[in-house]
Structure formats: C-alpha cells, structure tokens
Design an enzyme around this catalytic site. Structure first.
Site, PDB file in Angstrom:
ATOM      1  N   LYS A 170       0.860  -1.185   0.000  1.00 42.32           N
ATOM      2  CA  LYS A 170       0.000   0.000   0.000  1.00 42.32           C
ATOM      3  C   LYS A 170       0.892   1.228   0.000  1.00 42.32           C
ATOM      4  CE  LYS A 170      -3.557   2.468   2.570  1.00 42.32           C
ATOM      5  NZ  LYS A 170      -4.512   2.443   3.677  1.00 42.32           N
TER       6      LYS A 170
ATOM      7  N   LYS B 275      -2.147  -1.526  -3.883  1.00 42.51           N
ATOM      8  CA  LYS B 275      -3.017  -0.354  -3.801  1.00 42.51           C
ATOM      9  C   LYS B 275      -2.183   0.911  -3.878  1.00 42.51           C
ATOM     10  CE  LYS B 275      -6.050   1.990  -0.629  1.00 42.51           C
ATOM     11  NZ  LYS B 275      -6.359   2.168   0.746  1.00 42.51           N
TER      12      LYS B 275
HETATM   13  C1  PBG Z   1      -7.102   3.871   5.387  1.00 39.81           C
HETATM   14  C2  PBG Z   1      -7.508   3.572   4.010  1.00 39.81           C
HETATM   15  C3  PBG Z   1      -7.370   4.440   2.940  1.00 39.81           C
HETATM   16  C4  PBG Z   1      -7.944   3.817   1.844  1.00 39.81           C
HETATM   17  C5  PBG Z   1      -8.405   2.579   2.257  1.00 39.81           C
HETATM   18  N1  PBG Z   1      -8.117   2.434   3.619  1.00 39.81           N
HETATM   19  C6  PBG Z   1      -6.865   5.796   2.853  1.00 39.81           C
HETATM   20  C7  PBG Z   1      -5.631   6.213   3.496  1.00 39.81           C
HETATM   21  O1  PBG Z   1      -4.689   5.439   3.659  1.00 39.81           O
HETATM   22  O2  PBG Z   1      -5.607   7.379   3.855  1.00 39.81           O
HETATM   23  C8  PBG Z   1      -8.023   4.435   0.479  1.00 39.81           C
HETATM   24  C9  PBG Z   1      -9.094   3.946  -0.402  1.00 39.81           C
HETATM   25  C10 PBG Z   1      -9.393   4.840  -1.524  1.00 39.81           C
HETATM   26  O3  PBG Z   1      -8.753   5.879  -1.766  1.00 39.81           O
HETATM   27  O4  PBG Z   1     -10.344   4.504  -2.247  1.00 39.81           O
HETATM   28  N2  PBG Z   1      -6.615   2.893   6.137  1.00 39.81           N
END
Ligand code: PBG
Length: 336
Positions: free
Chosen positions: A205, A258
């Site tokens: 991520k 992601k």
């Molecule tokens: C937070 C989380 C995020 C997303 C999924 N879980 C955002 C972040 O890390 O600030 C992003 C999902 C998206 O942008 O559609 N744990």
C-alpha cells in the site's frame, strides 16, 4: 521490434505478410474467440462506508454515487449489489466520536457486519482493519511523541480484527501498514477460535495522492503530517515485493496492491513471483477522475471503467475492489 523471447523459427512466421494480426480482429465473434481476459462479477468487491443513524444517505461530494450510509441504508446498497452478482463488500466505519485509542473501531462496523450477515448470509463481508477513521489525530496507529508507534498499534489492530470476526466477518483486511500486523492479527484470530478466517492484507500500500476523495468519505485525513512513515514510497517496486513476501510469511491469504491503475506493474510482479491470490484496489482518486471526466462528457464512463477492470484482470488481479462494482456487474449482465 519483436520480442527476443520468441524462437527464431517463430519470428519468421510472425513476419508480415505471413502473419496478419488483423485476421483475428475481423468480427466481434472472432475477437471474442481469442480474448485472453474475461470479466465477470465474481471477482468484484464493493467498498461501503457506514456510520450511526437511521435513513442516512450522505453523499460524498468528490465520489459521485457513493454515500456514507446508516446500517439500514447499507443493507439496501449491499442487497442491490448482491442482486446483480457482486459477491462481496468491504466495510469502512465512521464513528460518531474519535479518540486516541481508536475505541470506535469496535462500534459501528461489528454492528453493520451482524446486520449484513443476518440479512444477506451469502454475501461475503470483508472488514477493513485500520485505526485512522477512529483516531482523533487521523493516523493509522497509536501516536506517541508525535510519531506513529508501530508496536503499540499491533494489539489495537488485533483487537479490532477479532471483534470483526466475532461479529461474523468472512475476511479481515488490515490496511494500516504497520510492520508485523499480519502475524499479530493471525495469532489473535487463532487464539479467539477464528482459525478459518482469512486475512487479505493491504501488503503493498503506497502513500498515494490518489486517496484524496476517500479522506472525505471516511473522514480520516491526518491532522498533522502525512502517512509516509508507514505507507510505501511510490518509487519502490522491489520493496513492494519484500512487503508482500513478509505478509505471506506472516500468514496473509490474499495480498493486495493499492492503488491500482498506476501500480499495475506490481500487480503483475506479485502474481508472477508469489502465485497467491492478488487483490487490487481501484481507489477513490481513480474513481473521481473518471466521474469528473464523464460528467463533462470527456470520457465514456462505462467503456473506460470496463477497460480499467479488464486491465486489472489482465495484469493478474484475482480480486478487484472498486466503487464501480455494482455498475460493472450490471453492465456485464446487460451486454450478455
Ligand atoms: C485507510 C484507508 C485508505 C484507503 C483505504 N483504507 C486511505 C488512506 O490510507 O488514507 C483508500 C481507499 C481509496 O482511496 O479509495 N486505512
């Protein structure tokens, strides 16, 4: 130039005019006959945002068509997705009150899971496991002396994961990016009698600007600093493979890359290297870009979204998390 991977004899056969790739593009039936990647709703996961209340359907401005939902409305949204063939949802909770211990992590989401499993027992319910939505400072872990404390965060994540499994979640999905969290969650689940609950880890991520709209949706923007001390640097592919290896070693059953579109190289590399089920998250910024362009008449939403889904599958993703899940399932059933 032809690829060096082909044997010499084949290179000769692939020369024009012996080889005419257009022969197999002549009709829709021929194109379908040789199509390598098929889309089906079976691989889709719909993300949903849930909060306390009744008959609540609060639009998310930067994500047209997406809402913060109370449990009763969540049930409707999930039922509509399931009815067109979407097999799974992933839940994000927005608590009424935030604190420095993420107490809200064990509030609305378990309630939503119970309601979903009661109403739609065959729907796969995935619980996102993270603390940012529930922390007053908006970071994904416990903050000590202005820094996110990795090891102090692990028990809180494990507690949330067990609460979700207790409530009936079919899969838990840690998205916090703390080191060692998959092992901590696996051990806690096993101890609590949830040996069969799979972990889908957000393994690679990245600290991405593509999450912008999600921060409005989940109200989880950090109050100070950013997430670069725990989410990955977008420049690093080798490190992403190490992250994935680590999560698999710790017990992840499904590994996620992601965001999606800008990271398809990693979807392919992770699939090739590990052969594990791979998920890709078609994130909020990717959704917002196309929604904005199609609202202006600049892009065809359906065509571009289906092209994105095909690209995720072609790159090697087994599972696609997408805000278009319900639309895609419907579009696929209409074109049959
Ligand atoms: C937070 C989380 C995020 C997303 C999924 N879980 C955002 C972040 O890390 O600030 C992003 C999902 C998206 O942008 O559609 N744990």
């Amino acid at each position: 130039m032809l690829c060096a991977a082909f044997p010499r004899s084949m290179l000769a056969a692939m020369n024009f005019p012996q080889y005419r790739p257009r022969r197999l593009r002549e009709s829709a039936a021929l194109r379908a006959l040789v199509r390598e990647t098929e889309l089906s709703a079976n691989h889709l996961v719909l993300p949903l945002f849930v909060r306390e209340g009744r008959r609540l359907r609060r639009p998310i401005a930067s994500m047209p068509g997406q809402f913060q939902l109370s449990v009763d409305e969540l049930l409707k949204e999930a039922a509509a997705a399931f009815a067109v063939g979407v097999p799974a949802v992933i839940l994000f909770g927005i608590p009424d009150r935030k604190d420095e211990r993420a107490s809200g992590a064990c509030g609305i989401v378990p309630k939503a899971i119970r309601a979903l499993k009661k109403e739609l027992p065959e729907l796969i319910v995935i619980a996102d496991v993270c603390l940012c939505e529930y922390m007053s400072h908006g970071h994904c872990g416990v903050v000590r002396d202005g820094k996110v404390d990795n090891d102090a965060t692990l028990p809180l994540l494990a507690r949330a994961a067990v609460a979700y499994a207790d409530a009936g979640a079919d899969i838990v999905a840690p998205s916090d990016m703390m080191d060692g969290r998959v092992a901590a969650i696996r051990a806690a689940l096993d101890r609590a009698g949830h040996k069969q609950t799979p972990i889908m880890s957000y393994a690679a991520k990245f600290a991405s600007a593509f999450y912008g709209p999600f921060r409005e949706a989940a109200e989880n923007a950090p109050r100070f600093g950013d997430r670069r001390s725990y989410q990955m640097d977008c420049a690093n592919g080798e490190e992403a493979l190490r992250e994935v290896a680590m999560d698999i070693a710790e017990g992840a059953d499904i590994v996620m890359v992601k965001p999606g579109l800008a990271y398809l190289d990693l979807v392919r590399r992770v699939k090739d290297k590990f052969g594990y089920p791979v998920a890709v998250y078609n994130v909020s910024g990717e959704y917002a870009m196309l929604k904005a362009a199609s609202a202006n008449g600049w892009l065809d939403e359906k065509a571009v979204a289906l092209e994105m889904m095909t690209a995720f599958r072609r790159a090697g993703a087994d599972i696609i998390l997408s805000y278009w899940a319900t639309d895609v399932a419907r579009w696929l059933s209409e074109t049959r």
